[in-house]
Design an enzyme around this catalytic site. Structure first.
Site, PDB file in Angstrom:
ATOM      1  N   LYS A 194       0.858  -1.177   0.000  1.00  0.00           N
ATOM      2  CA  LYS A 194       0.000   0.000   0.000  1.00  0.00           C
ATOM      3  C   LYS A 194       0.897   1.230   0.000  1.00  0.00           C
ATOM      4  O   LYS A 194       1.718   1.419   0.906  1.00  0.00           O
ATOM      5  CB  LYS A 194      -0.898  -0.004   1.237  1.00  0.00           C
ATOM      6  CG  LYS A 194      -1.746   1.249   1.338  1.00  0.00           C
ATOM      7  CD  LYS A 194      -2.789   1.163   2.425  1.00  0.00           C
ATOM      8  CE  LYS A 194      -3.546   2.461   2.559  1.00  0.00           C
ATOM      9  NZ  LYS A 194      -4.566   2.400   3.584  1.00  0.00           N
ATOM     10  N   LYS A 252      -2.332  -1.525  -3.839  1.00  0.00           N
ATOM     11  CA  LYS A 252      -3.164  -0.330  -3.780  1.00  0.00           C
ATOM     12  C   LYS A 252      -2.305   0.910  -3.848  1.00  0.00           C
ATOM     13  O   LYS A 252      -1.284   0.951  -3.157  1.00  0.00           O
ATOM     14  CB  LYS A 252      -3.911  -0.392  -2.446  1.00  0.00           C
ATOM     15  CG  LYS A 252      -4.774   0.781  -2.141  1.00  0.00           C
ATOM     16  CD  LYS A 252      -5.339   0.595  -0.774  1.00  0.00           C
ATOM     17  CE  LYS A 252      -6.132   1.813  -0.413  1.00  0.00           C
ATOM     18  NZ  LYS A 252      -6.609   1.787   0.917  1.00  0.00           N
ATOM     19  N   TYR A 317     -15.547   1.253  -6.193  1.00  0.00           N
ATOM     20  CA  TYR A 317     -16.789   1.946  -5.846  1.00  0.00           C
ATOM     21  C   TYR A 317     -17.796   1.836  -6.984  1.00  0.00           C
ATOM     22  O   TYR A 317     -18.976   2.096  -6.794  1.00  0.00           O
ATOM     23  CB  TYR A 317     -16.489   3.429  -5.541  1.00  0.00           C
ATOM     24  CG  TYR A 317     -15.498   3.567  -4.404  1.00  0.00           C
ATOM     25  CD1 TYR A 317     -15.922   3.430  -3.085  1.00  0.00           C
ATOM     26  CD2 TYR A 317     -14.142   3.766  -4.641  1.00  0.00           C
ATOM     27  CE1 TYR A 317     -15.020   3.507  -2.037  1.00  0.00           C
ATOM     28  CE2 TYR A 317     -13.230   3.853  -3.601  1.00  0.00           C
ATOM     29  CZ  TYR A 317     -13.676   3.717  -2.297  1.00  0.00           C
ATOM     30  OH  TYR A 317     -12.782   3.777  -1.262  1.00  0.00           O
TER      31      TYR A 317
END
Ligand code: PBG
Length: 328
Positions: A194, A252, A317
């Site tokens: 990340k 990510k 999303y």
């Protein structure tokens, strides 16, 4: 000419026969923002089409999306200011909003895989993923807090814990905590690589969780999230988390980091998750709203690029609208 590559591009039938990857609803995980209250739904301005919702509406949305083929959700809480402190102790409150949400979803749609985020930032007055001690983000006391949070979420019914904090050694500690408490079936999806990314901006405004200047600590997460100039370091993070017992590895953000996805795919056999983060979503939506890009086409193309790079699942999303596009 012996070879003409265009032969296999002549029409959609032949193109679909030679297609190497495909995107389906099986690949999608929906991240959701939950807030206190009842019958509440607030738009997030930098993320068109995404809402913060109270628990009751969240459960309804999970149900609707399950019917569209989305079988997993990733949960984030908007925590009220009066519950925030430096220890993040609200995160292991058995009656906390996250715990209540997990129970309510499990009751209503038991088939759905619940992946709660495990990190202290929404619970921290400083917006940091760790506890601050002597002017530093303290790794080991943060891990103790994260293990308490993880066990509490497992007790509430979480299927897979998703630690996104980037402390060293937290996967092993969480695995041990789960084993010792009888949660042998609860998995860990580790945000292994990340990066300290500016693409998380809209997410932090959605949860009001942006890091602030605290004691001597600057308002960024660079002492724990990765430096975006590096890639070998990502492989090291991934191998360590696999060794510590992670079941699934997360990379990510997504689109600016496809090189990392591809390298990790060559390295490990475990499933890989990729996160199309809030800033990536915001960019695509902003351009589409201006009429500069075709919304549906860029969504499918960007998510398919994750599959091509080697991802097994995608946090996005846009999962509900993509599921509708794929099911049409
Ligand atoms: C918090 C967390 C963040 C995201 C997921 N979990 C923000 C951060 O690390 O500051 C970002 C997700 C997104 O931007 O969509 N630990």
């Amino acid at each position: 000419m012996i070879s003409r590559n265009r032969r296999l591009r002549t029409n959609e039938s032949i193109r679909s026969l030679v297609r190497e990857t495909s995107l389906t609803t099986n690949d999608l995980v929906l991240p959701m923002f939950v807030m206190e209250g009842g019958n509440k739904k607030e738009a997030i301005s930098s993320m068109p089409g995404v809402f913060r919702q109270s628990l009751d509406l969240t459960v309804q949305t999970v149900k609707e999306n399950y019917d569209l083929g989305i079988k997993a959700v990733n949960l984030y809480m908007k925590v009220s200011d009066h519950l925030k402190d430096n220890t993040g102790k609200e995160s292991w409150n058995p009656d906390g909003l996250m715990q209540q949400t997990i129970k309510a979803i499990k009751d209503a749609v038991p088939e759905v895989i619940i992946m709660p985020d495990v990190a202290l930032d929404p619970y921290s007055i400083y917006g940091h993923d760790g506890i601050i001690k002597n002017g530093k983000i303290d790794n080991d006391s943060t891990i103790e807090a994260l293990v308490k949070m993880g066990i509490s979420l497992a007790e509430a019914g979480a299927d897979i814990l998703a630690p996104s904090d980037m402390m060293d050694g937290r996967v092993l500690a969480m695995r041990q905590g789960l084993e010792e408490n009888g949660f042998t079936e609860v998995g860990i999806l580790s945000y292994a690589a990340k990066y300290a990314s500016a693409f998380y901006g809209p997410f932090r405004s959605a949860l009001d969780s942006a890091p602030v200047d605290a004691q001597e600590i600057p308002a960024d997460k660079k002492t724990y999230q990765m430096d975006f100039h590096n890639s070998r370091e990502a492989l090291d993070e991934v191998l360590r988390d696999v060794e510590e017992g992670a079941d699934i590895i997360m990379i990510k953000p997504g689109m600016p980091y496809l090189d990392i996805v591809s390298k990790v795919r060559e390295l490990i056999t475990q499933p890989i998750a990729v996160y199309q983060v809030s800033g990536e979503y915001a960019m695509l939506k902003a351009a589409a709203q201006n009429g500069w890009l075709d919304n549906d086409k860029v969504l499918i193309e960007s998510l398919t690029s994750f599959k091509r790079a080697g991802a097994d699942m995608i946090f996005t999303y846009a999962a509900p609208e993509v599921a509708r596009l794929l099911n049409y």
